[in-house]
Design a protein around this motif. Structure first.
Motif, short mmCIF file in Angstrom:
data_model
loop_
_atom_site.label_atom_id
_atom_site.label_comp_id
_atom_site.label_asym_id
_atom_site.label_seq_id
_atom_site.Cartn_x
_atom_site.Cartn_y
_atom_site.Cartn_z
N ASP A 39 0.85 -1.18 0.00
CA ASP A 39 0.00 0.00 0.00
C ASP A 39 0.89 1.23 0.00
O ASP A 39 1.49 1.58 1.01
N ARG A 69 0.03 4.41 -0.61
CA ARG A 69 -0.57 5.60 0.03
C ARG A 69 -0.28 5.63 1.52
O ARG A 69 0.02 6.67 2.09
N GLU A 70 -0.40 4.49 2.17
CA GLU A 70 -0.14 4.43 3.61
C GLU A 70 1.32 4.12 3.91
O GLU A 70 1.71 4.05 5.07
N LYS A 71 2.12 3.91 2.87
CA LYS A 71 3.54 3.56 2.99
C LYS A 71 3.73 2.33 3.88
O LYS A 71 4.49 2.33 4.83
N LYS A 72 2.98 1.28 3.53
CA LYS A 72 2.99 0.08 4.34
C LYS A 72 3.04 -1.14 3.44
O LYS A 72 2.46 -1.17 2.37
N SER A 81 3.09 -6.30 9.46
CA SER A 81 3.07 -5.04 8.72
C SER A 81 4.38 -4.28 8.96
O SER A 81 4.89 -4.23 10.07
N LEU A 123 6.45 -0.52 7.84
CA LEU A 123 6.36 0.80 7.26
C LEU A 123 7.54 1.00 6.30
O LEU A 123 8.65 0.55 6.56
#
Length: 82
Positions: free
Chosen positions: A58, A60-63, A70, A72
């Motif tokens: 993802d 957008r969430e930098k994940k 999960s 980052l």
């Protein structure tokens, strides 16, 4: 020494070979991604893990989710400072 015609033929062969390599790489990545999605759906269906995402990116969430964990992503390290 090779003539111009031989050089062009060799160049065309190399271009064709590189194109086929690119197509094979894209198809391999597509099959790999599809296989991961199928396995991920099976894990969700059987309810094995709390976070059933084997691979999820993802931006957008930098994940990124890998094997239920999960992480980052710091995208600043990818940019060059000039």
């Amino acid at each position: 020494m090779e003539t111009r015609i031989e050089k062009r033929k060799r160049h065309k062969k190399e271009k064709r070979k590189n194109f086929y390599k690119f197509i094979v790489l894209i198809l391999t990545l597509f099959i790999f991604y599809y296989g991961i999605k199928v396995v991920n759906e099976s894990i969700v269906y059987l309810d094995y893990l709390k976070n059933p995402n084997i691979f999820k990116l993802d931006i957008r969430e930098k994940k990124i989710d890998l094997f239920g964990r999960s992480y980052l992503i710091d995208l600043k390290i990818l940019k060059k400072d000039e």
